[in-house]
Design a protein around this motif. Sequence first.
Motif, short mmCIF file in Angstrom:
data_model
loop_
_atom_site.label_atom_id
_atom_site.label_comp_id
_atom_site.label_asym_id
_atom_site.label_seq_id
_atom_site.Cartn_x
_atom_site.Cartn_y
_atom_site.Cartn_z
N UNK A 47 14.27 -59.85 26.01
CA UNK A 47 15.59 -59.81 25.39
C UNK A 47 16.66 -60.30 26.36
N UNK A 48 16.58 -59.86 27.59
CA UNK A 48 17.61 -60.19 28.58
C UNK A 48 17.62 -61.69 28.91
N UNK A 49 16.45 -62.32 28.88
CA UNK A 49 16.35 -63.73 29.27
C UNK A 49 16.07 -64.66 28.09
N UNK A 50 16.33 -64.20 26.86
CA UNK A 50 15.94 -65.00 25.70
C UNK A 50 16.70 -66.31 25.59
N UNK A 51 17.88 -66.41 26.16
CA UNK A 51 18.66 -67.64 26.08
C UNK A 51 18.26 -68.64 27.16
N UNK A 52 17.91 -68.15 28.32
CA UNK A 52 17.66 -69.04 29.45
C UNK A 52 16.18 -69.20 29.81
N UNK A 53 15.33 -68.26 29.32
CA UNK A 53 13.95 -68.24 29.75
C UNK A 53 13.85 -67.60 31.11
N UNK A 54 12.67 -67.34 31.58
CA UNK A 54 11.38 -67.65 30.96
C UNK A 54 11.04 -66.69 29.82
N UNK A 55 9.89 -66.91 29.20
CA UNK A 55 9.35 -66.00 28.20
C UNK A 55 8.53 -64.92 28.89
N UNK A 56 8.47 -63.75 28.26
CA UNK A 56 7.73 -62.62 28.81
C UNK A 56 6.80 -62.06 27.74
N UNK A 57 5.54 -61.91 28.08
CA UNK A 57 4.59 -61.26 27.19
C UNK A 57 3.67 -60.36 28.00
N UNK A 58 3.06 -59.40 27.32
CA UNK A 58 2.19 -58.44 28.01
C UNK A 58 0.88 -58.31 27.24
N UNK A 59 -0.21 -58.30 27.98
CA UNK A 59 -1.54 -58.18 27.39
C UNK A 59 -2.10 -56.80 27.71
#
Length: 226
Positions: A161-173
């Motif tokens: 949410x915090x970096x949604x405009x600039x990236x990077x993307x964050x995901x968790x497995x």
Amino acid sequence: MKNIVITGTSRGIGLELVSVFAKEGHNVLALSRNAGPVSELELENVESLSCDITKPEDLKKVTDFISSNWDQVDVLINNAGALLNKPFADTSLEEFENVYKTNVYGVVGVTQKLIPFMDKNGHVVTVSSMGGVQGSMKFAGLSAYSSSKGAVITLTELLAEEYKETGPSFNVLALGAVQTEMLEEAFPGYQAPISAKEMADYIFEFSLTGNSFYNGKLLQVSNSTP
């Protein structure tokens, strides 16, 4: 060819990830307290740094290397982890802290240092556990480990949410049981249905392409039911 940073590379999934990325021609910076196992592989385009991700002075070595050798970081895989199987009443505060230092604060430290090197197309993948997923089956003895893995799931959602405009993307497995040395140490004799190599192949593909489809998402990577 992409620039990949992987933590926890001395054994298990991390060591397998280094091999698969290197064999596909990517540049890899492998971070582990024990740099020996990766160095012994003598893989091209791989740099192995002895790094304790809980120590600021070691993280500076990481940023110094990147600043001197790479233009940017394309993928960060937060794979380093500490697993403790011990009854809650017998687990000291120090033991709890040590698990959190690696599984939570280490993830925070590395990610903070590397975000400035990543752009909109970058991808931060954090390895969590099914034990950290709300509503999943829980196991006695894993209070420190599973709660720490729950923390990085929420952290991932917040950073996306915090970096949604600039990236990077964050995901968790959130991984199910994988046959690694760490699992064997915590649960002697247990045989997991997935090998470290099989899981590394999955994470390899996801880290390179998953951010085209997901951001701020928890993906459960487990073939067990429930």
